[in-house]
Design an enzyme around this catalytic site. Structure first.
Site, PDB file in Angstrom:
ATOM      1  N   GLU A 177      49.539  44.054  26.166  1.00 47.22           N
ATOM      2  CA  GLU A 177      48.871  43.183  24.991  1.00 47.22           C
ATOM      3  C   GLU A 177      48.901  43.950  23.810  1.00 47.22           C
ATOM      4  O   GLU A 177      48.104  44.503  23.287  1.00 47.22           O
ATOM      5  CB  GLU A 177      47.343  43.070  25.712  1.00 47.22           C
ATOM      6  CG  GLU A 177      47.198  42.564  26.917  1.00 47.22           C
ATOM      7  CD  GLU A 177      45.983  41.974  27.283  1.00 47.22           C
ATOM      8  OE1 GLU A 177      45.771  40.543  27.630  1.00 47.22           O
ATOM      9  OE2 GLU A 177      44.932  42.512  26.873  1.00 47.22           O
ATOM     10  N   ASN A 211      41.001  36.320  31.944  1.00 45.27           N
ATOM     11  CA  ASN A 211      39.929  37.369  31.601  1.00 45.27           C
ATOM     12  C   ASN A 211      38.825  36.407  30.671  1.00 45.27           C
ATOM     13  O   ASN A 211      39.311  36.356  29.676  1.00 45.27           O
ATOM     14  CB  ASN A 211      40.864  38.282  30.681  1.00 45.27           C
ATOM     15  CG  ASN A 211      39.703  39.222  29.982  1.00 45.27           C
ATOM     16  OD1 ASN A 211      38.642  39.222  30.236  1.00 45.27           O
ATOM     17  ND2 ASN A 211      40.281  39.982  28.889  1.00 45.27           N
ATOM     18  N   SER A 224      47.528  35.309  23.516  1.00 40.72           N
ATOM     19  CA  SER A 224      47.566  33.977  23.186  1.00 40.72           C
ATOM     20  C   SER A 224      48.806  33.385  24.146  1.00 40.72           C
ATOM     21  O   SER A 224      49.385  32.647  23.573  1.00 40.72           O
ATOM     22  CB  SER A 224      48.029  34.095  21.497  1.00 40.72           C
ATOM     23  OG  SER A 224      47.036  34.188  20.939  1.00 40.72           O
ATOM     24  N   GLU A 282      39.860  45.311  23.551  1.00 41.75           N
ATOM     25  CA  GLU A 282      38.510  45.335  23.017  1.00 41.75           C
ATOM     26  C   GLU A 282      37.324  46.319  23.387  1.00 41.75           C
ATOM     27  O   GLU A 282      36.660  46.727  22.775  1.00 41.75           O
ATOM     28  CB  GLU A 282      37.842  43.884  23.538  1.00 41.75           C
ATOM     29  CG  GLU A 282      38.450  42.744  22.602  1.00 41.75           C
ATOM     30  CD  GLU A 282      38.734  41.390  23.354  1.00 41.75           C
ATOM     31  OE1 GLU A 282      37.897  41.186  24.380  1.00 41.75           O
ATOM     32  OE2 GLU A 282      39.644  40.426  22.722  1.00 41.75           O
ATOM     33  N   LYS A 319      36.199  37.176  29.442  1.00 43.94           N
ATOM     34  CA  LYS A 319      35.625  37.995  28.195  1.00 43.94           C
ATOM     35  C   LYS A 319      34.108  37.678  28.518  1.00 43.94           C
ATOM     36  O   LYS A 319      33.596  37.261  29.832  1.00 43.94           O
ATOM     37  CB  LYS A 319      36.025  37.800  26.992  1.00 43.94           C
ATOM     38  CG  LYS A 319      37.381  37.893  27.018  1.00 43.94           C
ATOM     39  CD  LYS A 319      38.095  37.992  25.768  1.00 43.94           C
ATOM     40  CE  LYS A 319      39.588  38.178  26.006  1.00 43.94           C
ATOM     41  NZ  LYS A 319      40.422  38.240  24.725  1.00 43.94           N
ATOM     42  N   HIS A 369      41.120  47.555  28.382  1.00 47.94           N
ATOM     43  CA  HIS A 369      41.322  46.455  27.313  1.00 47.94           C
ATOM     44  C   HIS A 369      41.286  46.752  25.888  1.00 47.94           C
ATOM     45  O   HIS A 369      40.499  47.494  25.536  1.00 47.94           O
ATOM     46  CB  HIS A 369      40.410  45.304  27.866  1.00 47.94           C
ATOM     47  CG  HIS A 369      40.901  43.977  26.855  1.00 47.94           C
ATOM     48  ND1 HIS A 369      40.356  43.659  25.875  1.00 47.94           N
ATOM     49  CD2 HIS A 369      41.591  42.827  27.361  1.00 47.94           C
ATOM     50  CE1 HIS A 369      40.908  42.622  25.496  1.00 47.94           C
ATOM     51  NE2 HIS A 369      41.730  41.975  26.494  1.00 47.94           N
ATOM     52  N   GLY A 394      43.924  36.531  21.160  1.00 47.80           N
ATOM     53  CA  GLY A 394      43.210  35.744  20.443  1.00 47.80           C
ATOM     54  C   GLY A 394      43.479  35.319  18.980  1.00 47.80           C
ATOM     55  O   GLY A 394      42.664  34.577  18.414  1.00 47.80           O
TER      56      GLY A 394
HETATM   57  P1  PGA Z   1      44.039  35.760  24.729  1.00 45.34           P
HETATM   58  O1  PGA Z   1      43.294  37.006  25.372  1.00 45.34           O
HETATM   59  O2  PGA Z   1      44.820  35.150  25.835  1.00 45.34           O
HETATM   60  O3  PGA Z   1      42.746  34.850  24.125  1.00 45.34           O
HETATM   61  O4  PGA Z   1      44.813  36.190  23.330  1.00 45.34           O
HETATM   62  C1  PGA Z   1      44.117  37.892  26.190  1.00 45.34           C
HETATM   63  C2  PGA Z   1      43.267  39.091  26.568  1.00 45.34           C
HETATM   64  O5  PGA Z   1      42.633  39.623  25.858  1.00 45.34           O
HETATM   65  O6  PGA Z   1      43.578  39.470  27.555  1.00 45.34           O
END
Ligand code: PGA
Length: 252
Positions: free
Chosen positions: A167, A9, A212, A97, A11, A95, A173
Site C-alpha cells: 500500500e 478495511n 484508492s 496509519e 478503519k 497498516h 485515501g
Molecule cells: P483506501 O484505503 O482504499 O481508502 O485508499 C486503503 C487502505 O488504507 O487499506
C-alpha cells in the site's frame, strides 16, 4: 495457482445500523462469487455483530490490528486470542496509519505479526513507502526493510501462512491509485525479495494492492501477474463497490 483475496478495511467507520445493512448486502452478493476470498476487517466492537451476521456465509472477517502481547496488563490492547473468539481468521498488521499515526515501527509490526500467527490468525502484513520516499528513489529500500523485519523475526516460512499488502502511502485515501505498472513493479520486487530466501513461499504468497482501489480501476490492477487481490478502504464501505471489486478479482 495462487488464490485471490479482497479484504475490506473499514478503519474507524461504521455503526450498528449501517453495518447491518452493509453486511446483509455483502452476505447475499458474496454467495455468487467463486475463486476469491472476501474478508471484512472491522473495528473491534463490531466483531461480535459481524460474527452473528456473517456466520455460515462465504465471507470471513478479521481485526484491523492486534496486540503484540498476550493476556495481561496492556490497557487498550486486544489479543489475537480474543480475535479468534469472535471468529476472526485475519488480522491486519503494520497498516501505514498504525505506523504513522500510532508510531508503530518495524519491530513492533513484526511482533504483532508473530502474535497473530501464533494464535492461528493469518496476518495481512502491510508495507509501503511515502511519496517522499518514492520520489527520492527509496521505495525498494523502505519496503525491503519492512519485509526483512518480519522475515528476520518470524522466519521466511512464516510468510507461507500470511498475506502481504503493498500500500503506497501516497495512494491511500487520496484518490491517487498507483498505475497497474507501478504496483506490479513493487509487487514483483516484494516477491523477488522473498524468493531470494524461499522461492516456493514467494511463489505461493498472495500480495494484495491497496490504495484508492475502486470498482472502476480494480480489473486493470488485478490483471497484473503479481497482484493477487486488494486491501480496500473507502470503497469497502459501499456494498456495490466492494462486491464489484471482489468480482473483478475472481479468476476467469
Ligand atoms: P483506501 O484505503 O482504499 O481508502 O485508499 C486503503 C487502505 O488504507 O487499506
Amino acid at each position: 495457482m495462487r488464490g485471490r483475496l479482497v479484504a475490506g478495511n473499514w478503519k474507524s467507520n461504521g455503526d450498528l445500523a449501517a453495518n447491518q445493512l452493509l453486511l446483509g448486502h455483502l452476505r447475499a452478493a458474496a454467495a455468487g462469487l467463486q475463486g476469491v476470498d472476501c474478508v471484512v476487517c472491522a473495528p473491534y466492537p463490531y466483531l461480535f455483530q459481524i460474527q452473528q451476521l456473517l456466520a455460515g456465509s462465504t465471507l470471513t472477517w478479521g481485526g484491523q490490528d492486534v496486540s503484540q502481547f498476550g493476556a495481561g496488563a496492556y490497557t487498550g490492547a486486544v489479543t489475537a486470542a480474543m480475535l479468534r473468539e469472535f471468529g476472526c481468521r485475519y488480522a491486519i498488521v503494520g497498516h501505514s496509519e498504525r505506523r504513522s499515526i500510532f508510531g508503530e515501527n518495524n519491530a513492533m509490526v513484526a511482533a504483532k505479526f508473530g502474535a497473530a500467527l501464533q494464535a492461528g490468525l493469518t496476518p495481512i502484513l502491510c508495507v509501503g513507502e511515502t511519496l517522499q520516499e518514492r520520489e527520492s528513489g527509496a521505495m525498494e529500500q523502505v519496503v525491503g526493510a519492512q519485509i526483512d523485519a518480519v522475515v528476520t523475526a518470524a522466519g521466511v516460512a512464516a510468510l507461507g501462512k500470511a498475506v502481504v499488502a503493498y500500500e503506497p502511502v501516497w495512494a491511500i485515501g487520496t484518490g491517487k491509485t498507483a498505475t497497474p505498472e507501478q504496483a506490479q513493479a513493487a509487487h514483483a520486487f516484494i516477491r523477488s525479495r522473498i524468493a531470494a530466501q524461499d522461492a516456493v513461499v514467494a511463489a505461493e504468497l498472495k500480495i494484495l494492492y491497496g490504495g484508492s482501489v475502486k470498482a472502476a480501476n480494480a480489473a486493470q490492477l488485478f490483471a497484473m501477474p503479481d497482484i493477487d487481490g486488494g486491501l480496500i478502504g473507502g470503497a469497502a464501505l459501499v456494498a456495490e463497490e466492494f462486491m464489484a471489486i471482489c468480482k473483478a478479482a475472481q479468476r476467469h
